[in-house]
Design an enzyme around this catalytic site. Sequence first.
Site, PDB file in Angstrom:
ATOM      1  N   HIS A  72       0.869  -1.180   0.000  1.00 56.51           N
ATOM      2  CA  HIS A  72       0.000   0.000   0.000  1.00 56.51           C
ATOM      3  C   HIS A  72       0.908   1.233   0.000  1.00 56.51           C
ATOM      4  O   HIS A  72       2.018   1.177   0.543  1.00 56.51           O
ATOM      5  CB  HIS A  72      -0.836  -0.050   1.277  1.00 56.51           C
ATOM      6  CG  HIS A  72      -1.897   0.990   1.402  1.00 56.51           C
ATOM      7  ND1 HIS A  72      -1.631   2.249   1.854  1.00 56.51           N
ATOM      8  CD2 HIS A  72      -3.232   0.946   1.156  1.00 56.51           C
ATOM      9  CE1 HIS A  72      -2.768   2.944   1.888  1.00 56.51           C
ATOM     10  NE2 HIS A  72      -3.750   2.181   1.463  1.00 56.51           N
TER      11      HIS A  72
ATOM     12  N   ASP B 201       2.893  -4.736   7.949  1.00 62.14           N
ATOM     13  CA  ASP B 201       1.705  -3.912   7.785  1.00 62.14           C
ATOM     14  C   ASP B 201       0.498  -4.852   7.887  1.00 62.14           C
ATOM     15  O   ASP B 201       0.189  -5.582   6.955  1.00 62.14           O
ATOM     16  CB  ASP B 201       1.757  -3.215   6.419  1.00 62.14           C
ATOM     17  CG  ASP B 201       0.441  -2.526   6.061  1.00 62.14           C
ATOM     18  OD1 ASP B 201      -0.532  -2.664   6.812  1.00 62.14           O
ATOM     19  OD2 ASP B 201       0.414  -1.844   5.021  1.00 62.14           O
TER      20      ASP B 201
ATOM     21  N   GLN C 133      -4.735  -5.104   6.725  1.00 59.64           N
ATOM     22  CA  GLN C 133      -5.760  -5.974   6.131  1.00 59.64           C
ATOM     23  C   GLN C 133      -5.817  -7.343   6.776  1.00 59.64           C
ATOM     24  O   GLN C 133      -6.720  -8.133   6.495  1.00 59.64           O
ATOM     25  CB  GLN C 133      -5.503  -6.136   4.623  1.00 59.64           C
ATOM     26  CG  GLN C 133      -5.660  -4.873   3.818  1.00 59.64           C
ATOM     27  CD  GLN C 133      -7.076  -4.331   3.846  1.00 59.64           C
ATOM     28  OE1 GLN C 133      -8.045  -5.033   4.154  1.00 59.64           O
ATOM     29  NE2 GLN C 133      -7.224  -3.052   3.547  1.00 59.64           N
TER      30      GLN C 133
ATOM     31  N   LYS D  42     -10.483  -0.728  10.258  1.00 57.46           N
ATOM     32  CA  LYS D  42     -10.624  -1.873   9.352  1.00 57.46           C
ATOM     33  C   LYS D  42     -10.984  -3.137  10.125  1.00 57.46           C
ATOM     34  O   LYS D  42     -11.123  -4.208   9.555  1.00 57.46           O
ATOM     35  CB  LYS D  42      -9.322  -2.086   8.574  1.00 57.46           C
ATOM     36  CG  LYS D  42      -9.026  -0.941   7.607  1.00 57.46           C
ATOM     37  CD  LYS D  42      -7.839  -1.250   6.743  1.00 57.46           C
ATOM     38  CE  LYS D  42      -7.247  -0.022   6.102  1.00 57.46           C
ATOM     39  NZ  LYS D  42      -8.027   0.437   4.940  1.00 57.46           N
TER      40      LYS D  42
ATOM     41  N   CYS E 172      -4.732   2.693  -3.696  1.00 61.17           N
ATOM     42  CA  CYS E 172      -3.492   3.162  -3.073  1.00 61.17           C
ATOM     43  C   CYS E 172      -2.360   2.167  -3.286  1.00 61.17           C
ATOM     44  O   CYS E 172      -1.528   1.965  -2.398  1.00 61.17           O
ATOM     45  CB  CYS E 172      -3.675   3.422  -1.579  1.00 61.17           C
ATOM     46  SG  CYS E 172      -4.807   4.744  -1.242  1.00 61.17           S
TER      47      CYS E 172
HETATM   48  C1  LIG Z   1      -2.440  -2.834   3.424  1.00 61.01           C
HETATM   49  C2  LIG Z   1      -2.748  -1.469   3.954  1.00 61.01           C
HETATM   50  N1  LIG Z   1      -1.795  -0.771   4.575  1.00 61.01           N
HETATM   51  C3  LIG Z   1      -2.025   0.443   5.079  1.00 61.01           C
HETATM   52  C4  LIG Z   1      -3.246   1.052   4.977  1.00 61.01           C
HETATM   53  C5  LIG Z   1      -3.431   2.429   5.541  1.00 61.01           C
HETATM   54  O1  LIG Z   1      -4.313   2.397   6.595  1.00 61.01           O
HETATM   55  P1  LIG Z   1      -4.853   3.750   7.236  1.00 61.01           P
HETATM   56  O2  LIG Z   1      -5.350   4.583   6.102  1.00 61.01           O
HETATM   57  O3  LIG Z   1      -5.942   3.285   8.145  1.00 61.01           O
HETATM   58  O4  LIG Z   1      -3.725   4.370   7.960  1.00 61.01           O
HETATM   59  C6  LIG Z   1      -4.269   0.381   4.334  1.00 61.01           C
HETATM   60  C7  LIG Z   1      -5.592   1.019   4.178  1.00 61.01           C
HETATM   61  O5  LIG Z   1      -6.153   1.136   3.130  1.00 61.01           O
HETATM   62  C8  LIG Z   1      -4.023  -0.911   3.811  1.00 61.01           C
HETATM   63  O6  LIG Z   1      -4.975  -1.585   3.184  1.00 61.01           O
END
Ligand SMILES: Cc1ncc(COP(=O)(O)O)c(C=O)c1O
Lengths: 420, 149
Positions: free
Chosen positions: A137, A214, A217, A240, A378
Amino acid sequence: MMTSENVVALNDVALEAWTSMIREQFPILKNRVHDKNLVYLDNAATTQKPESVLDAMDHYYRHLNSNIHRGVHFLSERATEAYEGVREKTRSFLNAASTKEIVFTRGTTESINLVADSFGRAFVKSGDEVLITAMEHHSNIVPWQLLCERTGASLMVAPIDDRGEIIVEEYERLLNGRTRIVGLAHVSNALGTVNPVKHLISLAHRHRIPVLVDGAQAAPHLRINVRDLDCEFYALSAHKMYGPTGFGVLYGKQNVLEAMPPYQGGGDMIRSVTFEKTIFNDLPYKFEAGTPSIAEGIGFGAALDFLTGLDWNAVSTHEHHLLQAATDALSEISGVRIIGNAAEKAGVVSFVMDDVHPHDIGTILDQEGIAVRTGHHCAQPVMLRYGIPATVRASFAIYNTKEEIEALVRGISRVKEVFH
Amino acid sequence: MSDLRSLYQEIILEHNKNPRNFRKMPEASRILEGYNPLCGDHYTLYLKIIDDTIADISFEGSGCAISKASASVMTTLLKGKTKTEAEKIFETFHSLVTGELKDVSFETLGKLGAFGGVSEFPARVKCASLAWHTMHNALDAKTDLVSTE
Ligand SMILES: Cc1ncc(COP(=O)(O)O)c(C=O)c1O
């Protein structure tokens, strides 16, 4: 005597009852959109919130509202107790060794930025390398890119194959004496791939390289055990995992966090301040400057209670069924191509259609009350890898049903009708 | 359904399938890119301006049906127009898709009228406007990549 078919049928009935019981707890699912029942399949963007989370936040504002960690008065003590109770719940949820290892943040993005900034300042210099993967991401790319720009380090990227799996041999080849840290997704938001993180972490550890996972998900779909994974850092977002927005967690191994300088300066993160010198607070408060999102933290606590109270056997069976049903149904539609066919997937089906752009599909599905995400999610490098500008992404949560997947399939027939 | 038909009118679907003036123009006097990072719509617009008149106009690239049809229709409307005329048509189009153009029968707008349904879909206004904004900036001889974000 029960045949195996009977068992399956019985399980299906039991699962259906279980799903309706879960759905009852999410008030928004009763909403109608464009005069249709809402079919919410955008759970990878954010999940809906159960009544218990909404109640916990409402209760805090009505009965406990006050600042934490500072007052001696009744409300402040009660609020502090409630908020700090969430730290223990989080520790237990992640199976961390100590609450000192649980840093509260605004979400995954801030958790990763915290590490890139603080760990980076202490341990990354010119000529070093930071290793990530091709399925990250943007929030697990850009903070590292900024760190590399600042320090003169290089950002290295482990490639993925056509199915959407990390090529482990290539990843291994990229680990070397210059690598200072590895950042990788537990579950890919664009492809749904579940990465073999435990193995990837152990490979990095052979070179004594710390790893940030990370988990944005993964947290809603998998049981997470940071001590078993043995990662140095684990990042997640409350929103999430059925909790509120604006709240998240950075898990960090205590000895690593202790070796890192503070991230932001301010109140709460200090022990004492004079104009000559500031003594920083102990872990985890050293990394928590300023008044946090207290109501959101308490809401997150309720989300953790909700998650840990679930029958996880039912969760994995149900989510597996949904993914399988969606994959099977979409594969059968001519002109539809699923992007991301890893052996291990969780909760996400990304797809494209011949001659119809994802954005148009999204609009037509929306008219049917179906919420999906369309775009690059993203993860522009992932789109580039597959040579597509965007995908349609249907992502699932525990409250989704097979009927909703049927609605998605009917929606795609509508798309075909409009675009004959 | 009626809503969807008002967005995806036949003209739009037809131009999406068979975009007009969909080609590179090596002899163009102005080349500008338009990009919508949100959905990945990405076009290159080519203009040949002779004596204040758009002698030729073409485009290339990819994106959703709304953005592609809009670019295609635009090229058919602007070929042979002066800069001032082009800007006027741009203004009409802009007020049409943002819903500011009231009490006009879409028929009087000709092919532009097909985009009247867009104003009901706020998320799609940017798609419809991308090529037009790119054209507008090209006429102003701004040479940067145009983004509607
Ligand atoms: C794999 C992954 N990493 C990071 C994020 C970023 O999360 P947040 O926007 O809640 O900080 C997301 C959210 O879309 C994600 O799907």
